[in-house]
Design a protein around this motif. Sequence first.
Motif, PDB file in Angstrom:
ATOM      1  N   GLU A  99       9.317  21.405  48.688  1.00 26.25           N
ATOM      2  CA  GLU A  99      10.269  22.423  48.888  1.00 26.25           C
ATOM      3  C   GLU A  99      11.364  22.495  47.831  1.00 26.25           C
ATOM      4  O   GLU A  99      11.978  23.417  47.994  1.00 26.25           O
ATOM      5  N   ASN A 100      11.357  21.855  46.820  1.00 27.98           N
ATOM      6  CA  ASN A 100      12.251  21.893  45.743  1.00 27.98           C
ATOM      7  C   ASN A 100      12.245  23.369  44.835  1.00 27.98           C
ATOM      8  O   ASN A 100      13.338  23.786  44.359  1.00 27.98           O
ATOM      9  N   GLN A 101      10.857  23.849  44.942  1.00 30.04           N
ATOM     10  CA  GLN A 101      11.249  25.068  44.109  1.00 30.04           C
ATOM     11  C   GLN A 101      11.497  26.406  45.044  1.00 30.04           C
ATOM     12  O   GLN A 101      10.800  26.622  46.118  1.00 30.04           O
ATOM     13  N   PRO A 102      12.282  27.064  44.810  1.00 26.89           N
ATOM     14  CA  PRO A 102      13.062  27.255  43.346  1.00 26.89           C
ATOM     15  C   PRO A 102      14.856  26.683  43.579  1.00 26.89           C
ATOM     16  O   PRO A 102      15.210  26.699  42.679  1.00 26.89           O
TER      17      PRO A 102
END
Length: 417
Positions: free
Chosen positions: A242-245
Amino acid sequence: MTLMKSWVESANSADTPFPLNNLPYGVFTTNSLEPRCGVAIGDMILDMFAAEEAGLIELAEDPVFDVPYWNDVMELGPEAWDVLRARLQELLIEGASEQASVAPLLIPMTDARMEMPLVVAEFTDFYAGKHHATNVGTMFRSAENALPPNWLHIPIGYNGRASSVVVSGTDIIRPNGQTKAPDADMPSFGPSKRLDIELEMGAIVGTASELGHPITVTQADEMIFGYVLLNDWSARDIQPWENQPLGPFQGKVFATSISPWIVTRAALEPFRTLTPPREKELLPYLHEPNPMLYNIDLSVTLQPEGGTATTICETNYNEMYYSAPQQLTHHASSGCPMTPGDLLGSGTISGPEKHQRGSLLEMSWGGKEPFEIGGGQTRSFIEDGDTLTLHGAAKGDGYLIGFGTCVGTIKPAVKFP
């Protein structure tokens, strides 16, 4: 500074985390008392609601201890904080003239249950420990590109969730979320399999700043009411997908635990220390005019269900690259208004050695190097039933300044409807 003697005998032990030098602030309840503010002294708690009612404490025209949180005291500002501390020491010091009036207001800690010590207004988590950032960057990128280009210039952070900050002793339910294996075409949904801790310190903002108005590092230091131990629980398999972006979301917001006692800046004053040498010169607004970090020993134990506890980490808060005042200064540098009750997580506190790593992600090197916890068991990440406990204390001349423990036990994930 040496140990200050109190008429409360248990406060004079070299082993107690709560001598007269400390006097941390918490909220407690008992079988007969509603939740209320209290001050730790030895193995006792001074009932601040009762002390104010009895006229022993008077900070403002209106009562400030008729509520089960310390936010009202925070909003009175640093001068009132100093007055309160001086008055408490006057009441509890050896030979105090008002001992007979105070003694009936002490509650044994064994009779008390600790509650959240404050109403958390907002929660911001930083990524300000160089050893942790280097280890994680090396794992996921390379040793040559471990730190992102901005890391040596600003304390990186993100806005978390105040609603999931809980007091020590609260069970933590394993989170569900989306994950995606490297060789999978589609993500899947279910319980996190790579659950982790982050050993941190939390700084509590006591006074406000104005919208549109930045603050100096000195002002930021004066705005901090006190510090707690903080465990920012992390789902390492949910987080990278889930980190990007935009960065952390469900992998980080499901739970953050704090210790029950707020240790004041005044209590920590003898333990100030400098941040480490800079690899790159910081911009002037982040320069510290004097030491603003603290020498606080920290450790983590892991206890499997039915087993014994094993120390899995020993480090120190002085390993941080950025201090809490620097973090607070940067947070407000855009004109972002800070609020009494704001909580700032330091970021994971790791040292240069393997035994100083403040997360299981680092301890097991991404799960590739499981470590022993005793009883023939190993761990790469946290299993259901495991209890993780953060410990912390600054060590003076014959006394400790302790925070209590920050404890959480992992319960199985809730089946998604």
